[in-house]
Design a protein around this motif. Structure first.
Motif, PDB file in Angstrom:
ATOM      1  N   UNK A   1       1.679  11.255  -3.401  1.00  0.00           N
ATOM      2  CA  UNK A   1       2.517  11.893  -2.388  1.00  0.00           C
ATOM      3  C   UNK A   1       2.412  13.413  -2.471  1.00  0.00           C
ATOM      4  N   UNK A   2       2.440  14.078  -1.323  1.00  0.00           N
ATOM      5  CA  UNK A   2       2.409  15.533  -1.268  1.00  0.00           C
ATOM      6  C   UNK A   2       3.535  16.132  -2.108  1.00  0.00           C
ATOM      7  N   UNK A   3       4.659  15.463  -2.121  1.00  0.00           N
ATOM      8  CA  UNK A   3       5.816  15.951  -2.857  1.00  0.00           C
ATOM      9  C   UNK A   3       5.471  16.108  -4.337  1.00  0.00           C
ATOM     10  N   UNK A   4       4.660  15.180  -4.863  1.00  0.00           N
ATOM     11  CA  UNK A   4       4.275  15.248  -6.265  1.00  0.00           C
ATOM     12  C   UNK A   4       3.274  16.362  -6.533  1.00  0.00           C
ATOM     13  N   UNK A   5       2.702  16.923  -5.488  1.00  0.00           N
ATOM     14  CA  UNK A   5       1.678  17.944  -5.642  1.00  0.00           C
ATOM     15  C   UNK A   5       2.216  19.325  -5.287  1.00  0.00           C
TER      16      UNK A   5
ATOM     17  N   UNK B   1      10.073  18.495   3.975  1.00  0.00           N
ATOM     18  CA  UNK B   1      11.394  17.894   3.854  1.00  0.00           C
ATOM     19  C   UNK B   1      11.341  16.376   3.887  1.00  0.00           C
ATOM     20  N   UNK B   2      10.241  15.803   4.236  1.00  0.00           N
ATOM     21  CA  UNK B   2      10.130  14.364   4.333  1.00  0.00           C
ATOM     22  C   UNK B   2       8.957  13.895   3.480  1.00  0.00           C
ATOM     23  N   UNK B   3       9.141  12.818   2.735  1.00  0.00           N
ATOM     24  CA  UNK B   3       8.084  12.341   1.866  1.00  0.00           C
ATOM     25  C   UNK B   3       7.013  11.588   2.609  1.00  0.00           C
ATOM     26  N   UNK B   4       7.179  11.353   3.862  1.00  0.00           N
ATOM     27  CA  UNK B   4       6.194  10.620   4.649  1.00  0.00           C
ATOM     28  C   UNK B   4       5.139  11.584   5.065  1.00  0.00           C
TER      29      UNK B   4
ATOM     30  N   UNK C   1       0.839  -1.205   0.000  1.00  0.00           N
ATOM     31  CA  UNK C   1       0.000   0.000   0.000  1.00  0.00           C
ATOM     32  C   UNK C   1       0.874   1.255   0.000  1.00  0.00           C
ATOM     33  N   UNK C   2       1.945   1.227   0.749  1.00  0.00           N
ATOM     34  CA  UNK C   2       2.854   2.364   0.797  1.00  0.00           C
ATOM     35  C   UNK C   2       3.505   2.572  -0.568  1.00  0.00           C
ATOM     36  N   UNK C   3       3.986   1.504  -1.172  1.00  0.00           N
ATOM     37  CA  UNK C   3       4.632   1.592  -2.480  1.00  0.00           C
ATOM     38  C   UNK C   3       3.658   2.066  -3.551  1.00  0.00           C
ATOM     39  N   UNK C   4       2.417   1.671  -3.452  1.00  0.00           N
ATOM     40  CA  UNK C   4       1.414   2.053  -4.442  1.00  0.00           C
ATOM     41  C   UNK C   4       1.205   3.565  -4.470  1.00  0.00           C
ATOM     42  N   UNK C   5       1.432   4.233  -3.366  1.00  0.00           N
ATOM     43  CA  UNK C   5       1.291   5.691  -3.326  1.00  0.00           C
ATOM     44  C   UNK C   5       2.261   6.349  -4.293  1.00  0.00           C
ATOM     45  N   UNK C   6       3.453   5.789  -4.435  1.00  0.00           N
ATOM     46  CA  UNK C   6       4.430   6.345  -5.367  1.00  0.00           C
ATOM     47  C   UNK C   6       4.007   6.110  -6.809  1.00  0.00           C
ATOM     48  N   UNK C   7       3.471   4.946  -7.078  1.00  0.00           N
ATOM     49  CA  UNK C   7       3.061   4.614  -8.433  1.00  0.00           C
ATOM     50  C   UNK C   7       1.910   5.505  -8.876  1.00  0.00           C
ATOM     51  N   UNK C   8       0.956   5.752  -7.971  1.00  0.00           N
ATOM     52  CA  UNK C   8      -0.204   6.568  -8.303  1.00  0.00           C
ATOM     53  C   UNK C   8       0.093   8.054  -8.260  1.00  0.00           C
ATOM     54  N   UNK C   9       1.195   8.460  -7.622  1.00  0.00           N
ATOM     55  CA  UNK C   9       1.527   9.875  -7.531  1.00  0.00           C
ATOM     56  C   UNK C   9       0.734  10.590  -6.462  1.00  0.00           C
TER      57      UNK C   9
END
Length: 77
Positions: free
Chosen positions: A65-69, A74-77, A55-63
């Motif tokens: 993450x706050x970082x992508x927005x 400073x932290x991607x979590x 589930x955590x990894x899927x967040x990167x695939x779907x985009x």
């Protein structure tokens, strides 16, 4: 050694998570606590480690993450 819920006690799962994550005190801007909380469902016996990690990894695939927005955290979590 099996890490499956059916093969471990709650205390063993807590120890597995603590040993796997290492020293969370020296991590970035409070995000380490959220990383540890992510595994609470495993410790309680609700989700397997594999489910949580997927589930955590899927967040990167779907985009998602706050970082992508455009966030400047400073932290991607």
């Amino acid at each position: 050694m099996s890490y499956l819920i059916k093969d471990t006690t709650e205390e063993e799962r807590r120890k597995i998570v603590e040993e796997s994550l290492g020293n969370l005190e020296g991590a970035c801007d409070g995000c380490a606590a959220r990383v540890a909380e992510m595994y609470d469902a495993y410790i309680r016996g609700e989700k397997e480690l594999r489910e949580i990690n997927m589930a955590f990894s899927a967040r990167y695939v779907k985009g998602d993450m706050d970082r992508d927005q455009g966030s400047t955290r400073s932290c991607v979590m």
